[in-house]
Motif scaffolding. Structure first.
Motif, short mmCIF file in Angstrom:
data_model
loop_
_atom_site.label_atom_id
_atom_site.label_comp_id
_atom_site.label_asym_id
_atom_site.label_seq_id
_atom_site.Cartn_x
_atom_site.Cartn_y
_atom_site.Cartn_z
N UNK A 1 -2.95 3.97 -39.70
CA UNK A 1 -2.75 4.22 -38.29
C UNK A 1 -3.04 2.94 -37.49
N UNK A 2 -2.20 2.68 -36.53
CA UNK A 2 -2.35 1.49 -35.69
C UNK A 2 -3.40 1.72 -34.59
N UNK A 3 -4.12 0.66 -34.25
CA UNK A 3 -5.04 0.69 -33.11
C UNK A 3 -4.32 0.11 -31.90
N UNK A 4 -4.74 0.53 -30.71
CA UNK A 4 -4.17 0.00 -29.46
C UNK A 4 -5.29 -0.62 -28.65
N UNK A 5 -5.10 -1.90 -28.31
CA UNK A 5 -6.06 -2.65 -27.50
C UNK A 5 -5.38 -3.11 -26.21
N UNK A 6 -6.00 -2.82 -25.09
CA UNK A 6 -5.54 -3.28 -23.78
C UNK A 6 -6.32 -4.53 -23.42
N UNK A 7 -5.64 -5.60 -23.05
CA UNK A 7 -6.28 -6.83 -22.58
C UNK A 7 -5.73 -7.13 -21.20
N UNK A 8 -6.59 -7.06 -20.18
CA UNK A 8 -6.12 -7.27 -18.81
C UNK A 8 -7.16 -7.97 -17.95
N UNK A 9 -6.65 -8.81 -17.06
CA UNK A 9 -7.47 -9.42 -16.02
C UNK A 9 -7.67 -8.37 -14.93
N UNK B 1 -0.86 -9.24 -34.71
CA UNK B 1 -0.55 -7.91 -34.21
C UNK B 1 0.75 -7.87 -33.46
N UNK B 2 1.13 -6.66 -33.09
CA UNK B 2 2.35 -6.42 -32.33
C UNK B 2 1.97 -6.18 -30.86
N UNK B 3 2.97 -6.25 -30.01
CA UNK B 3 2.75 -6.06 -28.58
C UNK B 3 3.41 -4.76 -28.14
N UNK B 4 2.80 -4.14 -27.13
CA UNK B 4 3.32 -2.91 -26.54
C UNK B 4 3.38 -3.14 -25.03
N UNK B 5 4.58 -2.98 -24.47
CA UNK B 5 4.78 -3.27 -23.06
C UNK B 5 5.44 -2.11 -22.34
N UNK B 6 5.13 -1.97 -21.06
CA UNK B 6 5.96 -1.18 -20.17
C UNK B 6 7.16 -2.02 -19.78
N UNK B 7 8.19 -1.40 -19.25
CA UNK B 7 9.43 -2.12 -18.94
C UNK B 7 9.21 -3.28 -17.97
N UNK B 8 8.50 -3.05 -16.87
CA UNK B 8 8.34 -4.10 -15.86
C UNK B 8 7.62 -5.32 -16.44
N UNK C 1 0.91 6.44 -35.24
CA UNK C 1 0.71 7.09 -36.53
C UNK C 1 1.41 6.37 -37.68
N UNK C 2 2.24 5.37 -37.38
CA UNK C 2 2.97 4.65 -38.43
C UNK C 2 2.12 3.54 -39.01
N UNK C 3 2.52 3.07 -40.17
CA UNK C 3 1.90 1.88 -40.76
C UNK C 3 2.46 0.66 -40.05
N UNK C 4 1.63 -0.33 -39.89
CA UNK C 4 2.07 -1.56 -39.25
C UNK C 4 0.93 -2.23 -38.53
N UNK C 5 1.28 -3.32 -37.86
CA UNK C 5 0.29 -4.10 -37.12
C UNK C 5 -0.31 -3.28 -35.99
N UNK C 6 -1.56 -3.60 -35.66
CA UNK C 6 -2.17 -3.03 -34.47
C UNK C 6 -1.38 -3.47 -33.25
N UNK C 7 -1.57 -2.79 -32.14
CA UNK C 7 -0.78 -2.99 -30.93
C UNK C 7 -1.66 -3.51 -29.79
N UNK C 8 -1.19 -4.55 -29.11
CA UNK C 8 -1.88 -5.09 -27.95
C UNK C 8 -1.05 -4.87 -26.70
N UNK D 1 -5.85 4.93 -26.26
CA UNK D 1 -6.37 3.57 -26.25
C UNK D 1 -7.63 3.50 -27.12
N UNK D 2 -7.69 2.50 -28.00
CA UNK D 2 -8.85 2.33 -28.87
C UNK D 2 -9.86 1.30 -28.35
N UNK D 3 -9.38 0.32 -27.58
CA UNK D 3 -10.28 -0.72 -27.08
C UNK D 3 -9.69 -1.32 -25.81
#
Length: 192
Positions: A1-9, A56-63, A122-129, A146-148
């Motif tokens: 399972x992939x983890x999701x980490x949010x990094x924001x200013x 890792x991989x990236x996860x973005x909203x459209x904007x 739920x898929x195998x693969x890189x974690x998501x940022x 969100x995991x972190x």
């Protein structure tokens, strides 16, 4: 399972809108674009580079995807962020099933954000940022996906602008922090 980490200013009052440049996000006539730039220093750059080293991989909203895709693939100054972002798989969440994704390694997740991201997680693969993508972050936080959070908190109050969490209720536990010479706190939190 992939983890999701949010990094924001974020500012001390939770604003995440347009940290990098005056033209980045003018919604609501936001007058303070570029507010994070004066706080950059070697300690902050080192901390952010360490996160890049994890891959890792990236996860973005459209904007956010459209803003990033208009800038990063065209950089030729040797910035390591360009190399990292170009090579990373980029998943873009949008309700538009026909969204054009010109940046290499970009894949569309069309539909409801919480549903499509829960399936991806739920898929195998890189974690998501996630960088930016406030609407997406709020949607995923409400769905407990969100995991972190890596919050780069700047020593200023903006008083206006889009806030990272909006009306989301979220308890967080601090797992680590770094303070830069300019007073920026890079805080690592996990939801509890």
């Amino acid at each position: 399972m992939r983890r999701i980490t949010v990094t924001n200013h974020v500012s001390l009052d939770g604003v995440m809108q347009a940290p990098a440049s005056p033209e980045e996000d003018l919604r609501g006539h936001f007058p303070y674009g570029g507010w994070a730039v004066p706080d950059s220093d070697d300690v902050l750059a080192s901390e952010m580079s360490a996160g890049m080293g994890e891959g890792g991989a990236m996860l973005f909203g459209r904007r956010t995807y459209e803003t990033m895709a208009a800038f990063w693939p065209h950089q030729t100054d040797g910035n390591p962020f360009t190399t990292f972002l170009d090579a990373a798989d980029k998943f873009v969440v949008s309700r538009n099933p026909n969204l054009d994704l010109p940046w290499q390694n970009s894949m569309l997740l069309a539909g409801n954000a919480a549903d499509t991201v829960a399936e991806l997680k739920q898929t195998d693969g890189d974690d998501l940022g996630i960088l930016g993508s406030g609407d997406l972050v709020r949607s995923l936080a409400a769905a407990h996906l969100i995991d972190e959070y890596v919050l780069i908190m700047h020593p200023l109050v903006l008083g206006t602008g889009t806030r990272l969490f909006g009306r989301t209720y979220q308890r967080l536990e601090l797992t680590r922090s770094v303070t830069t010479p300019k007073g920026v706190i890079v805080a690592y939190y996990r939801p509890i």
